[in-house]
Motif scaffolding. Structure first.
Motif, mmCIF file in Angstrom:
data_model
loop_
_atom_site.group_PDB
_atom_site.id
_atom_site.type_symbol
_atom_site.label_atom_id
_atom_site.label_comp_id
_atom_site.label_asym_id
_atom_site.label_seq_id
_atom_site.Cartn_x
_atom_site.Cartn_y
_atom_site.Cartn_z
ATOM 1 N N UNK B 230 0.944 -1.137 0.054
ATOM 2 C CA UNK B 230 0.065 0.072 -0.205
ATOM 3 C C UNK B 230 0.927 1.313 -0.260
ATOM 4 N N UNK B 231 0.636 2.332 -0.829
ATOM 5 C CA UNK B 231 1.569 3.406 -0.951
ATOM 6 C C UNK B 231 0.879 4.681 -0.684
ATOM 7 N N UNK B 232 1.665 5.635 -0.391
ATOM 8 C CA UNK B 232 1.169 7.029 -0.449
ATOM 9 C C UNK B 232 2.300 7.923 -0.868
ATOM 10 N N UNK B 233 2.133 9.147 -1.052
ATOM 11 C CA UNK B 233 2.749 10.439 -1.715
ATOM 12 C C UNK B 233 3.507 10.757 -0.539
ATOM 13 N N UNK B 234 4.808 10.621 -0.519
ATOM 14 C CA UNK B 234 5.667 11.585 0.351
ATOM 15 C C UNK B 234 7.092 11.758 -0.285
ATOM 16 N N UNK B 235 7.797 12.716 0.159
ATOM 17 C CA UNK B 235 9.062 13.079 -0.576
ATOM 18 C C UNK B 235 9.083 13.029 -1.948
ATOM 19 N N UNK B 236 7.995 13.732 -2.449
ATOM 20 C CA UNK B 236 7.859 13.656 -4.017
ATOM 21 C C UNK B 236 7.824 12.364 -4.827
ATOM 22 N N UNK B 237 7.558 11.363 -4.107
ATOM 23 C CA UNK B 237 7.271 10.106 -4.761
ATOM 24 C C UNK B 237 6.312 9.146 -4.172
ATOM 25 N N UNK B 238 5.823 8.247 -4.931
ATOM 26 C CA UNK B 238 4.683 7.161 -4.469
ATOM 27 C C UNK B 238 5.736 6.149 -3.693
ATOM 28 N N UNK B 239 5.574 5.971 -2.402
ATOM 29 C CA UNK B 239 6.176 5.001 -1.729
ATOM 30 C C UNK B 239 5.417 4.397 -0.650
ATOM 31 N N UNK B 240 5.908 2.995 -0.248
ATOM 32 C CA UNK B 240 5.302 2.228 0.583
ATOM 33 C C UNK B 240 4.884 3.019 1.872
ATOM 34 N N UNK B 241 3.440 2.626 2.566
ATOM 35 C CA UNK B 241 3.144 3.312 3.929
ATOM 36 C C UNK B 241 4.275 3.092 5.107
ATOM 37 N N UNK B 242 4.642 1.616 4.966
ATOM 38 C CA UNK B 242 5.381 1.224 6.276
ATOM 39 C C UNK B 242 4.573 0.471 7.243
ATOM 40 N N UNK B 243 4.952 -0.103 8.136
ATOM 41 C CA UNK B 243 4.153 -0.666 9.328
ATOM 42 C C UNK B 243 3.564 0.211 10.169
ATOM 43 N N UNK B 244 2.462 -0.056 10.783
ATOM 44 C CA UNK B 244 1.455 0.812 11.840
ATOM 45 C C UNK B 244 1.306 2.139 11.328
ATOM 46 N N UNK B 245 1.381 2.420 10.162
ATOM 47 C CA UNK B 245 1.128 3.837 9.539
ATOM 48 C C UNK B 245 0.102 4.580 10.275
ATOM 49 N N UNK B 246 -1.060 3.965 10.704
ATOM 50 C CA UNK B 246 -2.135 4.731 11.526
ATOM 51 C C UNK B 246 -1.639 5.005 12.978
ATOM 52 N N UNK B 247 -1.424 3.514 13.421
ATOM 53 C CA UNK B 247 -1.349 3.408 14.891
ATOM 54 C C UNK B 247 -0.306 4.250 15.413
ATOM 55 N N UNK B 248 0.697 4.790 14.707
ATOM 56 C CA UNK B 248 1.912 5.730 15.262
ATOM 57 C C UNK B 248 1.749 7.027 15.258
ATOM 58 N N UNK B 249 0.581 7.675 14.459
ATOM 59 C CA UNK B 249 0.108 8.854 14.432
ATOM 60 C C UNK B 249 -1.026 9.338 15.451
ATOM 61 N N UNK B 250 -1.536 8.427 16.413
ATOM 62 C CA UNK B 250 -2.468 8.560 17.342
ATOM 63 C C UNK B 250 -1.890 8.498 18.834
ATOM 64 N N UNK B 251 -2.427 9.299 19.539
ATOM 65 C CA UNK B 251 -2.229 9.319 21.047
ATOM 66 C C UNK B 251 -2.803 8.110 21.520
ATOM 67 N N UNK B 252 -2.263 7.145 22.071
ATOM 68 C CA UNK B 252 -2.589 5.847 22.656
ATOM 69 C C UNK B 252 -3.805 5.383 22.077
ATOM 70 N N UNK B 253 -4.931 5.097 22.442
ATOM 71 C CA UNK B 253 -6.085 4.396 21.748
ATOM 72 C C UNK B 253 -7.034 5.421 21.233
ATOM 73 N N UNK B 254 -6.828 6.573 21.111
ATOM 74 C CA UNK B 254 -7.621 7.571 20.645
ATOM 75 C C UNK B 254 -8.378 7.219 19.311
ATOM 76 N N UNK B 255 -7.375 6.513 18.420
ATOM 77 C CA UNK B 255 -8.062 5.797 16.975
ATOM 78 C C UNK B 255 -9.313 5.199 17.208
ATOM 79 N N UNK B 256 -9.547 4.380 18.539
ATOM 80 C CA UNK B 256 -10.656 3.627 18.420
ATOM 81 C C UNK B 256 -11.897 4.630 18.494
ATOM 82 N N UNK B 257 -11.761 5.629 19.106
ATOM 83 C CA UNK B 257 -12.972 6.678 19.046
ATOM 84 C C UNK B 257 -12.724 7.815 17.982
#
Lengths: 135, 602
Positions: B230-257
């Motif tokens: 799964x890719x996204x646009x970053x640094x001027x190119x299309x590249x893989x999103x990498x592991x835990x791309x969502x989890x690491x952008x949330x404080x604790x379990x806030x993503x659940x709500x």
């Protein structure tokens, strides 16, 4: 000095609503105390915070003047306190009013919410956003 | 390879062999015939374009009401009916009635009205809209407010299957139209203001069994994201999103709500086998409670329709601070972008930027303001794909309990769900927009299951220093990122546009006018006042040799009358000329369908 006055106001809560002008710009009833139209006692402040947290404005409008839901400026002139509490607690589902009985904050602050909205309805609280009266 | 696949599907569509397993072919065949209006957008590309041209720029002034129909419901009427051959399928807001009407007689052949718990009404606060039906393989599919997805026999109205898509007790309700792509019914979920965790789900059209479900946030496997492919646009190119791309952008379990709901219009590219949609705002509206980019809220998703696997993602508004839901439709069009022929995806985001991406891989090509008043960001950095936020308008930097003033656009966005149209004749996009700014004050809120979870107080008003109105209808060049023409409107244009081969574009207004403009230059050629404000989408069809144009009228919700009362007194002085308050002078609630035609024989 002020704190004493506030306490007195709450101790006589069972008395009929008495509006008193202690000093210029202050309105005091057995529900709320407000100075300059927006500085309110601690409990009325809690009522405002509850109004905000429960997102009442989404239906009743940012100024309580009505939106999809009715104007609370008008409704609070008609509803008794008990009717108000029952409506907030159980909702009016067919009309789109949320039942807030599962919200701890709303249930803990029914009296404060009533005081704040009554103050708005009475015209004593002249702005939606209030501040806590400082000593 | 793509061509081969396309040929196979086309030949299947033309074949007389049984097509049961290829519902896509059925819908595709129906949408290919401009006499039908077989999908909410008219086609799978979300173009809202019709080849019909009997009504055109030389005779549209003769357009008159052919017939009208009341749904019997006085709430906001979004979406449009569907027309399949001699039948029209009409829907209503809650309680979500469905009427099947025979166009030969205008007689109601069957009516369906589900029994729903009225407790969902307050959860749809503040409007009980429904954006319409889907049709495929002899079934009419309704996404009810209470989240029940139901397939009805198109001939009888009898329930063929019914599934529960969410838990309305937690605020997970539905307003979106279901979409039929291939052999699946795709639907989403609402409730971003109730802390609902967004997802898109696919159910088999045949039996209603769930085929896949992809969340907007959380662990990779629950989002159907593969960290390596799964890719996204970053640094001027299309590249893989990498592991835990969502989890690491949330404080604790806030993503659940954490929101990221999915109540917009979806599109599908058969050649790529990808469906496209956007995710909504992160919850709460108080950014202080959710530091991080809050991925993948506010994101364009491209998913494989068979498996749900995310092919690519692009986040428009990392760390939202203004409620700029990213749910607006993705319009697919093959256009020249900066001179190069491109399989493009064009998206007019709530945040005020018009985005053009390469829909094959999610590469960012254009991101420009489609309302010059947009001020919360100076521009989108094309390398990182990130908007450059202006500190003064950052509700996060200003902090909770501070009223950030003068943010443009308002939370309504420069455009909300009201879908734009694309004309392959002009290669331009015709966009109904809002021209509204806001003050935004976030504050701390606690989450209680099934209770509102908002956390900001807003005040909205017409864009200051402009024409005083609250909307514009624009023509947009998505290849260059430029406005071609802009028609000022007194109120937000909350109606879906329709472009036709007759050199016309239609749209409705909140006062209740249905308008026809000349596509080439925007000149108004005709208008008609319908019974109530229009927030529905214009559609067209042909029956017995005559072209009809129709639209729901029935004002409601956020766009409607209500906003009038919500205006802060202290903002009235900003040249607002009373803003939405004036809407009361033009219209009131309604719920009807008005259908127009040019009188006389053909």
């Amino acid at each position: 000095m002020h704190r004493v006055k506030l306490a007195a106001a709450f101790f006589c809560a069972s008395a009929a609503i008495a509006v008193a002008e202690d000093k210029p710009g202050t309105v005091k009833t057995d529900l709320y105390t407000v100075t300059d139209g927006y500085k309110v006692d601690a409990n009325t402040m809690k009522g405002f915070r509850t109004w905000r947290a429960a997102a009442c404005d989404r239906c009743h409008g940012a100024n309580q003047e009505g939106l999809v839901g009715p104007s609370l400026i008008n409704s609070l002139k008609i509803l008794t306190k008990d009717e108000f509490k029952a409506t907030v607690t159980e909702g009016r589902l067919e009309k789109g009013m949320v039942a807030f009985k599962t919200s701890q904050q709303v249930m803990d602050n029914l009296d404060n919410l009533y005081a704040y909205l009554k103050g708005r309805s009475d015209g004593a609280i002249t702005r939606t956003k209030v501040e806590e009266l400082k000593e | 390879m793509k061509c081969t696949y396309k040929q196979v599907v086309v030949s299947l569509a033309l074949a007389t062999a049984p097509l049961a397993a290829f519902a896509n072919a059925d819908v595709e065949k129906l949408t290919a015939d401009p006499k039908n209006w077989a999908m909410q957008a008219g086609d799978m590309y979300n173009q809202r374009y019709s080849k019909l041209k009997q009504v055109n720029d030389s005779n549209v002034n003769k357009l008159q009401v052919a017939w009208m129909f009341s749904t019997g419901v006085l709430r906001g009427h979004e979406g449009s009916p569907l027309v399949i051959g001699d039948m029209m399928y009409i829907h209503s807001p809650f309680p979500n009635k469905v009427f099947a009407m025979d166009l030969n007689t205008n007689k109601i052949v069957w009516k369906y009205e589900p029994k729903q718990d009225p407790a969902v009404i307050p959860q749809m606060c503040c409007d009980t809209v429904n954006r319409g039906l889907a049709y495929g393989e002899g079934k009419v599919v309704l996404q009810q407010a209470d989240s029940t997805l139901v397939a009805l026999d198109a001939k009888t109205g009898k329930v063929v299957w019914s599934v529960k898509n969410g838990d309305p007790k937690l605020g997970a309700v539905n307003t979106n139209a279901p979409h039929i792509f291939k052999d699946k019914v795709i639907t989403g979920i609402s409730g971003g203001e109730w802390g609902v965790r967004g997802f898109v789900a696919a159910y088999n059209l045949k039996d209603g069994k769930m085929a896949w479900k992809g969340y907007s946030t959380g662990p990779d496997e629950e989002m159907l994201i593969d960290p390596n492919t799964t890719t996204t646009w970053a640094d001027g190119k299309v590249q893989p999103v990498g592991a835990n791309s969502s989890l690491k952008t949330w404080k604790e379990d806030q993503w659940k709500i954490g929101g990221g709901t999915t109540w917009g219009w979806y599109s599908y590219d058969k050649a790529l086998n990808l469906m496209y949609y956007g995710t909504g705002n992160p919850s709460t509206w108080n950014p202080a409670q959710r530091p991080g980019d809050n991925k993948w809220s506010m994101t364009i998703f491209a998913r494989d329709v068979d498996t749900g696997k995310a092919k690519w993602v692009y986040q428009m508004t990392p760390y939202d601070e203004w409620d700029f839901d990213g749910i607006n439709e993705m319009i697919l069009a093959d256009i020249n972008v900066k001179g190069k022929p491109t399989k493009a995806l064009v998206h007019f985001d709530r945040n005020g930027f018009g985005y053009t991406l390469d829909r094959t891989n999610g590469a960012l090509l254009v991101a420009e303001k489609y309302d010059p008043k947009v001020n919360w960001a100076t521009h989108v950095d094309m390398k990182s794909g990130r908007p450059q936020v202006v500190a003064k308008y950052s509700t996060a930097q200003n902090g909770p309990d501070v009223n950030t003033k003068g943010v443009c656009p308002a939370a309504l966005g420069s455009k909300d769900q009201q879908p734009a149209a694309y004309s392959p004749d002009t290669k331009l996009f015709y966009v109904p927009t809002n021209h509204v700014c806001m003050d935004y004050e976030p504050f701390a809120v606690e989450y209680t299951a099934g209770q509102p979870y908002v956390g900001a107080t807003l005040s909205m008003y017409p864009a200051p220093g402009s024409h005083g109105g609250m909307g514009n209808f624009i023509a947009w060049d998505a290849g260059a990122g430029k406005i071609v023409y802009s028609i000022p409107e007194k109120f937000s244009v909350w109606s879906g546009a329709l472009a036709t081969a007759g050199n016309l574009v239609f749209y409705g207004t909140l006062e209740g006018y249905l308008k026809a403009i000349r596509k080439s230059d925007g000149k108004e050629l005709w208008k008609f006042k319908t019974p109530s404000g229009i927030i529905g989408n214009v559609f067209t069809y042909e029956h017995k040799g005559k072209q009809y144009v129709g639209v729901y009228s029935g004002i409601g919700g956020w766009a409607g009358i209500g906003m009038a009362a919500g205006l802060e007194k202290d903002t009235d002085g900003l040249g607002a000329v009373g803003g939405y308050r004036e809407l009361n002078q033009y219209t009131d609630l309604g719920g009807s369908l008005t259908v127009f035609a040019i009188p006389g024989g053909n």
